[in-house]
Design an enzyme around this catalytic site. Structure first.
Site, short mmCIF file in Angstrom:
data_model
loop_
_atom_site.label_atom_id
_atom_site.label_comp_id
_atom_site.label_asym_id
_atom_site.label_seq_id
_atom_site.Cartn_x
_atom_site.Cartn_y
_atom_site.Cartn_z
N GLU A 72 82.40 41.07 5.64
CA GLU A 72 82.69 41.36 7.05
C GLU A 72 83.93 40.60 7.49
OE1 GLU A 72 79.14 40.59 9.34
OE2 GLU A 72 78.00 42.11 8.25
N GLY B 273 72.39 41.77 17.25
CA GLY B 273 71.82 40.69 18.07
C GLY B 273 72.76 40.25 19.18
N HIS C 167 78.31 44.57 13.28
CA HIS C 167 77.35 43.44 13.28
C HIS C 167 77.05 42.97 14.71
CE1 HIS C 167 75.74 39.89 10.69
NE2 HIS C 167 74.96 40.14 11.74
P1 NAI Z 1 61.69 37.31 9.54
O1 NAI Z 1 61.85 36.17 8.59
O2 NAI Z 1 60.88 37.12 10.76
O3 NAI Z 1 61.10 38.58 8.73
C1 NAI Z 1 61.55 38.97 7.47
C2 NAI Z 1 60.37 39.63 6.74
O4 NAI Z 1 60.86 40.20 5.53
C3 NAI Z 1 59.28 38.64 6.35
O5 NAI Z 1 58.03 39.09 6.83
C4 NAI Z 1 59.35 38.62 4.83
O6 NAI Z 1 58.10 38.39 4.21
C5 NAI Z 1 59.86 40.02 4.54
N1 NAI Z 1 60.47 40.18 3.21
C6 NAI Z 1 61.21 39.29 2.50
N2 NAI Z 1 61.58 39.84 1.33
C7 NAI Z 1 61.08 41.09 1.30
C8 NAI Z 1 61.14 42.14 0.35
N3 NAI Z 1 61.79 42.02 -0.80
N4 NAI Z 1 60.49 43.29 0.64
C9 NAI Z 1 59.80 43.43 1.81
N5 NAI Z 1 59.71 42.46 2.74
C10 NAI Z 1 60.36 41.31 2.49
O7 NAI Z 1 63.18 37.76 9.89
P2 NAI Z 1 63.67 38.54 11.18
O8 NAI Z 1 63.95 37.60 12.29
O9 NAI Z 1 62.77 39.68 11.44
O10 NAI Z 1 65.11 39.07 10.67
C11 NAI Z 1 65.20 40.05 9.65
C12 NAI Z 1 66.66 40.22 9.24
O11 NAI Z 1 67.46 40.62 10.33
C13 NAI Z 1 67.31 38.97 8.68
O12 NAI Z 1 68.05 39.31 7.52
C14 NAI Z 1 68.29 38.58 9.70
O13 NAI Z 1 69.39 37.93 9.17
C15 NAI Z 1 68.71 39.94 10.27
N6 NAI Z 1 69.29 39.86 11.60
C16 NAI Z 1 70.37 40.67 11.89
C17 NAI Z 1 70.96 40.63 13.13
C18 NAI Z 1 72.12 41.53 13.44
O14 NAI Z 1 72.92 41.17 14.32
N7 NAI Z 1 72.23 42.67 12.83
C19 NAI Z 1 70.51 39.70 14.17
C20 NAI Z 1 69.29 38.96 13.81
C21 NAI Z 1 68.74 39.04 12.55
#
Ligand code: NAI
Length: 406
Positions: free
Chosen positions: A263, A289, A286
């Site tokens: 990015e 959030g 991006h």
């Molecule tokens: P979180 O940690 O609460 O949830 C992630 C979930 O993914 C967990 O339940 C975990 O067990 C599961 N997981 C891990 N590996 C896996 C796999 N191989 N297969 C299936 N499930 C799996 O994280 P949250 O807060 O929900 O964020 C998720 C993603 O969103 C993160 O990568 C974060 O960086 C991204 N994000 C992106 C933003 C954006 O601006 N686009 C802003 C905020 C977060």
């Protein structure tokens, strides 16, 4: 310590809500425009106890080592990879962030994309911008009754689950952990099971070795030809070249992508992506959030953590040092906040020094992670400065701070 007329330096236009909260907590704030780097950053940090940054300020080992008075770094954002966390821990500097303040913002954008992809809104809008009237119901669907597959059922995934059900969607999800379903959502044992039945697949997994190219040629092939893919998680999770091939060959019908393997670091840099120009593909920079509400919540959350750390020594939710918290310090007690090397015998040396001064310890809590230990200890008033000087100059001491009775 060199004198300073502020307690915390805020960089990178952190939301003004932080100033209000920090000021209410009695902290004096200094601000500098934008991010600082190199000698300029080191110079500003020379007299600062705490600093607030966002994603651009590089807190490298050199910067940390040359900032002897720094006690805490507040990352007013989600990520902390702009900080050398190990270097900060080596110097007893606590780092705080705000990992979940933008959960709702990502969930809402994902929902908007689910509807937009079903109605091909971006294509139709683009054509109209180009002067082409394209009124048709072809390939346009309601989302009611369609199946949403959520991969990663954590903070964001589970919130989307609730919102999607309220629109009448059926929800299935897949997670490597056994997590409780919200509402009527149904867990899928494997990713393949989810891909087989979903009309939209949305990814909400973290960036790990296990999620690299989680969606590649085989997974795209497995999806329904009418289905769409949304990636608002991390750029490494989807193989974009494979996605382009799948979209061009019609093995899936659309995509919305917010995150990319590489990015641009600033808005003035060029951006290239293999999906550019394809039909029914929403590309966003991006911004999942990035809302005013999320910025405000981040400012409030990190400001509270910083103020609590400063007033009580609490490191709960710190990302790099042991999490330690004691109840409120009684007004007549001294509180000693002691970072030291995690080797045997330090606690008994500290107790011996306090005992020699015939003072009672009324509360204490120590935790260690890796090479670092952190102790919070409350004790009676110590006469003179001898005991505190000896505690501060133990061989193992990394950093010590004392909160005294008013
Ligand atoms: P979180 O940690 O609460 O949830 C992630 C979930 O993914 C967990 O339940 C975990 O067990 C599961 N997981 C891990 N590996 C896996 C796999 N191989 N297969 C299936 N499930 C799996 O994280 P949250 O807060 O929900 O964020 C998720 C993603 O969103 C993160 O990568 C974060 O960086 C991204 N994000 C992106 C933003 C954006 O601006 N686009 C802003 C905020 C977060």
């Amino acid at each position: 310590m060199a004198t300073s007329d502020s307690d915390i330096l805020l960089l990178e236009s952190i939301h003004s809500g932080a100033d209000e909260l920090l000021a209410q907590e009695g902290l004096r704030i200094a601000r500098a425009d934008g991010s600082l780097e190199g000698e300029e950053l080191i110079e500003r940090l020379a007299t600062t106890r705490m600093v607030g940054i966002r994603s651009k300020t590089g807190m490298t080992r050199e910067v940390i080592e040359r900032s002897p008075h720094l006690q805490a770094i507040g990352c007013f954002c989600i990520g902390t990879n702009q900080v050398d966390l190990e270097a900060a821990a080596d110097h007893g500097i606590s780092v705080f962030n705000s990992p979940f303040s933008n959960t709702r913002s990502v969930a809402e954008m994902t929902l908007a994309e689910i509807i937009s992809l079903h109605r091909r809104l971006f294509d139709r809008s683009m054509r109209l911008h180009q002067g082409r009237w394209d009124k048709s119901a072809a390939s346009a669907h309601e989302v009611r009754g369609r199946t949403l597959g959520i991969v990663g059922y954590g903070h964001i995934g589970s919130q989307i689950s609730v919102l999607a059900e309220s629109l009448g969607m059926r929800v299935v999800y897949h997670d490597i952990l056994s997590v409780m379903p919200m509402g009527n959502a149904r867990p899928c044992r494997t990713l393949d099971d989810l891909l087989d039945v979903s009309d939209v697949v949305t990814l909400h997994v973290p960036e790990t070795e296990g999620t690299r190219n989680l969606i590649g040629p085989a997974e795209l092939e497995r999806m329904k030809p009418t289905a769409a893919l949304i990636n608002n998680a991390r750029g490494s999770v989807v193989d974009l070249d494979a996605l382009r091939t799948a979209l061009e060959s019609g093995s899936i019908a659309g995509a919305a992508i917010d995150v990319y393997p590489v990015e641009p670091r600033s808005n003035s840099m060029e951006f290239a992506c293999p999906l550019a120009g394809l039909d029914n593909v929403i590309l966003t920079p991006h911004i999942g959030g990035s809302t005013q509400e999320a910025q405000e919540q981040i400012a409030a959350e990190v400001a509270v953590k910083i103020a609590r750390f400063d007033h009580t020594g609490t490191t709960t939710t710190s990302v790099n040092v042991p999490e330690v918290e004691l109840p409120v310090r009684p007004p007549d007690q001294v509180r000693i906040l002691h970072f030291h090397r995690n080797v045997p015998g330090v606690l008994s040396k500290m107790h011996a020094i306090i005992a020699e001064h015939e003072v009672n310890i009324t509360a204490e809590y120590l935790r260690s992670t890796g090479t670092l230990s952190y102790l919070i200890m409350d004790c009676g008033r110590l006469k003179g400065t001898d005991a505190l000087e000896r505690l501060a100059s133990l061989d193992e001491t990394i950093r010590m701070r004392v909160l005294r009775p008013d």
